[in-house]
Design a protein around this motif. Structure first.
Motif, PDB file in Angstrom:
ATOM      1  N   VAL A   1       0.936  -1.292  -0.033  1.00 17.46           N
ATOM      2  CA  VAL A   1      -0.077  -0.003   0.162  1.00 17.46           C
ATOM      3  C   VAL A   1       0.894   1.175   0.054  1.00 17.46           C
ATOM      4  O   VAL A   1       0.732   2.392  -0.834  1.00 17.46           O
ATOM      5  CB  VAL A   1      -0.891   0.102   1.147  1.00 17.46           C
ATOM      6  CG1 VAL A   1      -1.825   1.401   1.230  1.00 17.46           C
ATOM      7  CG2 VAL A   1      -2.082  -1.010   1.152  1.00 17.46           C
TER       8      VAL A   1
ATOM      9  N   ASP B   1       3.454  -3.093 -11.218  1.00 20.40           N
ATOM     10  CA  ASP B   1       3.125  -1.869 -11.931  1.00 20.40           C
ATOM     11  C   ASP B   1       3.752  -1.706 -13.245  1.00 20.40           C
ATOM     12  O   ASP B   1       3.291  -0.849 -14.038  1.00 20.40           O
ATOM     13  CB  ASP B   1       3.470  -0.315 -11.156  1.00 20.40           C
ATOM     14  CG  ASP B   1       2.691  -0.431  -9.829  1.00 20.40           C
ATOM     15  OD1 ASP B   1       1.598  -0.371  -9.810  1.00 20.40           O
ATOM     16  OD2 ASP B   1       3.531  -0.315  -8.830  1.00 20.40           O
TER      17      ASP B   1
ATOM     18  N   MET C   1     -13.327  -6.432  -5.929  1.00 23.10           N
ATOM     19  CA  MET C   1     -12.329  -5.458  -5.686  1.00 23.10           C
ATOM     20  C   MET C   1     -11.885  -5.830  -4.324  1.00 23.10           C
ATOM     21  O   MET C   1     -12.417  -5.560  -3.194  1.00 23.10           O
ATOM     22  CB  MET C   1     -13.005  -3.970  -5.763  1.00 23.10           C
ATOM     23  CG  MET C   1     -11.846  -3.069  -5.571  1.00 23.10           C
ATOM     24  SD  MET C   1     -12.802  -1.179  -5.770  1.00 23.10           S
ATOM     25  CE  MET C   1     -12.768  -1.272  -7.510  1.00 23.10           C
TER      26      MET C   1
ATOM     27  N   VAL D   1      -9.630  -5.565  -0.927  1.00 24.85           N
ATOM     28  CA  VAL D   1      -9.014  -4.533  -0.122  1.00 24.85           C
ATOM     29  C   VAL D   1      -8.067  -5.041   0.921  1.00 24.85           C
ATOM     30  O   VAL D   1      -8.040  -6.161   1.331  1.00 24.85           O
ATOM     31  CB  VAL D   1     -10.271  -3.738   0.678  1.00 24.85           C
ATOM     32  CG1 VAL D   1     -11.009  -3.137  -0.202  1.00 24.85           C
ATOM     33  CG2 VAL D   1     -11.035  -4.683   1.595  1.00 24.85           C
TER      34      VAL D   1
ATOM     35  N   ARG E   1      -5.723  -3.953  -1.589  1.00 29.98           N
ATOM     36  CA  ARG E   1      -5.440  -4.024  -2.813  1.00 29.98           C
ATOM     37  C   ARG E   1      -5.371  -5.604  -3.313  1.00 29.98           C
ATOM     38  O   ARG E   1      -5.312  -6.646  -2.278  1.00 29.98           O
ATOM     39  CB  ARG E   1      -4.281  -3.380  -3.378  1.00 29.98           C
ATOM     40  CG  ARG E   1      -2.990  -4.008  -2.530  1.00 29.98           C
ATOM     41  CD  ARG E   1      -1.871  -3.333  -3.091  1.00 29.98           C
ATOM     42  NE  ARG E   1      -1.650  -3.702  -4.470  1.00 29.98           N
ATOM     43  CZ  ARG E   1      -0.535  -3.109  -5.339  1.00 29.98           C
ATOM     44  NH1 ARG E   1       0.218  -2.146  -4.790  1.00 29.98           N
ATOM     45  NH2 ARG E   1      -0.528  -3.554  -6.532  1.00 29.98           N
TER      46      ARG E   1
ATOM     47  N   GLY F   1      -1.696  -0.812  -9.716  1.00 33.07           N
ATOM     48  CA  GLY F   1      -1.474  -0.621  -8.041  1.00 33.07           C
ATOM     49  C   GLY F   1      -2.741  -0.013  -7.463  1.00 33.07           C
ATOM     50  O   GLY F   1      -2.496   0.574  -6.427  1.00 33.07           O
ATOM     51  N   ARG F   2      -4.029  -0.340  -8.037  1.00 30.83           N
ATOM     52  CA  ARG F   2      -5.182   0.421  -7.322  1.00 30.83           C
ATOM     53  C   ARG F   2      -5.169  -0.256  -5.950  1.00 30.83           C
ATOM     54  O   ARG F   2      -5.094  -1.296  -5.516  1.00 30.83           O
ATOM     55  CB  ARG F   2      -6.375  -0.315  -8.054  1.00 30.83           C
ATOM     56  CG  ARG F   2      -7.666   0.526  -7.382  1.00 30.83           C
ATOM     57  CD  ARG F   2      -8.346  -0.279  -6.524  1.00 30.83           C
ATOM     58  NE  ARG F   2      -8.312  -1.556  -6.401  1.00 30.83           N
ATOM     59  CZ  ARG F   2      -8.662  -2.245  -5.288  1.00 30.83           C
ATOM     60  NH1 ARG F   2      -8.891  -1.597  -4.069  1.00 30.83           N
ATOM     61  NH2 ARG F   2      -8.379  -3.643  -5.243  1.00 30.83           N
ATOM     62  N   THR F   3      -5.283   0.752  -4.719  1.00 29.11           N
ATOM     63  CA  THR F   3      -5.454   0.306  -3.534  1.00 29.11           C
ATOM     64  C   THR F   3      -6.359   1.126  -2.628  1.00 29.11           C
ATOM     65  O   THR F   3      -6.474   2.370  -2.976  1.00 29.11           O
ATOM     66  CB  THR F   3      -3.868   0.388  -2.712  1.00 29.11           C
ATOM     67  OG1 THR F   3      -3.908  -0.506  -1.422  1.00 29.11           O
ATOM     68  CG2 THR F   3      -3.361   1.625  -2.681  1.00 29.11           C
TER      69      THR F   3
ATOM     70  N   SER G   1      -6.493   3.483   0.523  1.00 28.04           N
ATOM     71  CA  SER G   1      -5.451   4.140   1.618  1.00 28.04           C
ATOM     72  C   SER G   1      -6.033   4.704   2.683  1.00 28.04           C
ATOM     73  O   SER G   1      -7.149   5.557   2.489  1.00 28.04           O
ATOM     74  CB  SER G   1      -4.599   5.172   0.664  1.00 28.04           C
ATOM     75  OG  SER G   1      -3.904   6.315   1.668  1.00 28.04           O
TER      76      SER G   1
ATOM     77  N   THR H   1      -9.395   5.561  -2.458  1.00 29.89           N
ATOM     78  CA  THR H   1      -8.928   4.664  -3.537  1.00 29.89           C
ATOM     79  C   THR H   1      -8.249   5.410  -4.498  1.00 29.89           C
ATOM     80  O   THR H   1      -8.478   6.327  -5.280  1.00 29.89           O
ATOM     81  CB  THR H   1      -9.838   3.962  -4.158  1.00 29.89           C
ATOM     82  OG1 THR H   1     -11.052   3.254  -3.081  1.00 29.89           O
ATOM     83  CG2 THR H   1      -9.441   2.813  -5.130  1.00 29.89           C
TER      84      THR H   1
ATOM     85  N   SER I   1      -4.269   5.075  -7.250  1.00 25.09           N
ATOM     86  CA  SER I   1      -3.682   4.080  -8.130  1.00 25.09           C
ATOM     87  C   SER I   1      -2.646   4.796  -8.696  1.00 25.09           C
ATOM     88  O   SER I   1      -2.615   6.182  -8.741  1.00 25.09           O
ATOM     89  CB  SER I   1      -4.415   3.292  -9.215  1.00 25.09           C
ATOM     90  OG  SER I   1      -5.096   4.435 -10.136  1.00 25.09           O
TER      91      SER I   1
ATOM     92  N   TRP J   1     -13.042  -0.632 -15.043  1.00 23.51           N
ATOM     93  CA  TRP J   1     -12.947  -1.658 -14.169  1.00 23.51           C
ATOM     94  C   TRP J   1     -13.467  -3.189 -14.543  1.00 23.51           C
ATOM     95  O   TRP J   1     -14.673  -3.221 -15.019  1.00 23.51           O
ATOM     96  CB  TRP J   1     -13.428  -1.583 -12.860  1.00 23.51           C
ATOM     97  CG  TRP J   1     -13.489  -2.584 -11.643  1.00 23.51           C
ATOM     98  CD1 TRP J   1     -14.146  -3.517 -11.597  1.00 23.51           C
ATOM     99  CD2 TRP J   1     -12.186  -2.894 -11.015  1.00 23.51           C
ATOM    100  NE1 TRP J   1     -13.822  -4.455 -10.457  1.00 23.51           N
ATOM    101  CE2 TRP J   1     -12.449  -4.061 -10.196  1.00 23.51           C
ATOM    102  CE3 TRP J   1     -10.884  -2.479 -10.813  1.00 23.51           C
ATOM    103  CZ2 TRP J   1     -11.599  -4.710  -9.094  1.00 23.51           C
ATOM    104  CZ3 TRP J   1     -10.073  -2.850  -9.859  1.00 23.51           C
ATOM    105  CH2 TRP J   1     -10.277  -4.000  -9.293  1.00 23.51           C
TER     106      TRP J   1
END
Length: 459
Positions: A260, A273, A372, A374, A376, A397-399, A401, A407, A409, A428
């Protein structure tokens, strides 16, 4: 811990490591042994869920408390995380420096003992083939740590350099201590003043008589350090670090939350990535041997659409391509003459309402989109970024935070759409699924203030 016990642990680590490499295609457990961190005994005490997942060859605990608490620790206090899975290779010899200077794009002409440099390695076409951290241990001795050192090892074997490589991966641990309380924790742990260690510098210290190297790094975007030491003492040093950081609110960082911070700090990660160009060569990284990338992105030019030039990841040159010789230089010079790269690395903040719709889709009616995870997902995922229905970039790198309550990336995007505040759409879901459009806003990187170079003399 007795010397005999530490020797036994070190020997077991190397024996298992070699067996995993030798039997890499064998069935798991039945023929190919499970391989755990050298600190597994200490970590097991807090791994109450008993859940593990692989990072390269090593199985690490997924969580110690919960991902929300752990992924916030580098901002609120500090964490202790295990990066022993990283490949660790020592390069030594009369031409070791010359070889490393040729293999990477960084200028190594001024490279002090104990100094740390980001070492980005290209193939002949200028694609990023590998990248990691290079530390100068002595006049003719260097340590390279990365997700994979296989490309470096193979490249040395292709030339006639007066240098040699030793794979010390199972012999050493790497622990990260990152966050505002990291210095207090380490000074209590070592019993000495560590404020002389500047950013991107390192030196030797001792913990309970055990020699360790303390490196000041910044993978979290916060004040941070790494500890490198002998595998045979990993568990005792892990436990001692937890105890020393207890009064400062230290948290143990599980694998679920480990990546993250990289996105918050705007750091692209090899294999997540972007895919390294080395995957097409005998120097392919061994940890990328299975699976395919997820996400909505569909390559138009084959596998190279997952590769990146250094300038696209923020690792380019400020004043044009230098004249010194390094692998891939001619390709970068040709790119520059054509005005390349025309894409740049930015951040994306995803629209919370659109994200919530995906997270709660299974509670409503209609077709279900790809789930999705979490904070990530595991493994690489590449998503199309659109403006007016046209592809303008690729999100990775969608995460989630918790520090930003958003959310986020990373995104390699066309320069015309890279201005902070620009509105884009992330597609998505894999092709053939119930894809969803997620609104997003371009953000400058890093997402939060860069505190890596904090003046510790004032603390």
């Amino acid at each position: 811990m007795s010397r005999r016990t530490s020797v036994d642990i070190a020997e077991a680590q190397r024996s298992t490591y070699e067996a995993v490499l030798r039997l890499k295609d064998a069935p798991f457990i039945a023929e190919r042994p499970a391989y755990f961190s050298p600190a597994a005994a200490a970590q097991d005490e807090s791994n109450t869920q008993g859940a593990f997942a692989p990072f390269a060859q090593i199985l690490l605990p997924l969580e110690y408390t919960n991902w929300i608490e752990e992924s916030a620790a580098h901002v609120t206090s500090c964490y202790l995380g295990d990066w022993s899975s990283l490949h660790k290779v020592v390069v030594r010899g009369r031409e070791a420096l010359d070889f490393l200077a040729w293999l990477g794009i960084r200028d190594l002409s001024r490279f002090a003992h104990g100094q740390i440099k980001h070492h980005v390695q290209l193939d002949q076409s200028g694609w990023v083939a590998s990248e990691g951290i290079l530390c100068r241990l002595d006049e003719e001795e260097f340590l390279y740590t990365a997700g994979s050192g296989d490309w470096l090892i193979w490249q040395l074997s292709q030339g006639s350099w007066d240098a040699e490589i030793q794979d010390v991966s199972p012999d050493r641990f790497i622990f990260g201590i990152q966050g505002p309380a990291a210095l207090d924790t380490l000074e209590k742990l070592t019993g000495e003043d560590l404020r002389d260690i500047a950013f991107s510098r390192s030196r030797m210290s001792r913990i309970a008589g055990v020699p360790v190297r303390v490196l000041r790094t910044g993978i979290s975007g916060e004040l941070g350090y790494e500890l490198h030491g002998p595998a045979g003492h990993a568990s005792e040093i892990w436990s001692a670090t937890v105890e020393s950081g207890g009064r400062f609110g230290i948290r143990q960082l599980g694998l679920r939350s480990q990546p993250v911070q990289h996105i918050e700090a705007g750091i692209a990660t090899n294999g997540l990535d972007y895919l390294p160009a080395s995957i097409l060569t005998p120097g392919a990284p061994r940890q990328f041997r299975r699976g395919t990338p997820g996400g909505s992105f569909v390559p138009e030019n084959g596998i190279t659409d997952y590769f990146r030039k250094p300038g696209e990841l923020g690792w380019g040159f400020r004043k044009g391509v230098p004249d010194r010789d390094f692998q891939g230089r001619d390709a970068l010079a040709a790119d520059a003459a054509e005005g390349e790269p025309r894409r740049t690395l930015v951040g994306l903040r995803w629209h919370s309402e659109d994200v919530a719709g995906i997270l709660t889709a299974h509670l409503g009616e209609g077709e279900l989109p790809d789930p999705m995870e979490v904070p990530r997902g595991r493994g690489p995922a590449f998503d199309q970024v659109l403006v007016g229905g046209q592809r303008v970039g690729v999100s990775t790198g969608r995460t989630v935070s918790v520090n930003l309550r958003a959310t986020i990336s990373l995104c390699v995007i066309d320069d015309d759409h890279a201005t902070p505040g620009s509105e884009v759409v992330v597609l998505w879901g894999r092709p053939g699924t119930a894809q969803r459009e997620v609104r997003a806003t371009v953000s400058a990187l890093p997402f939060k203030p860069d505190r890596r170079r904090t003046d510790v003399s004032a603390l």
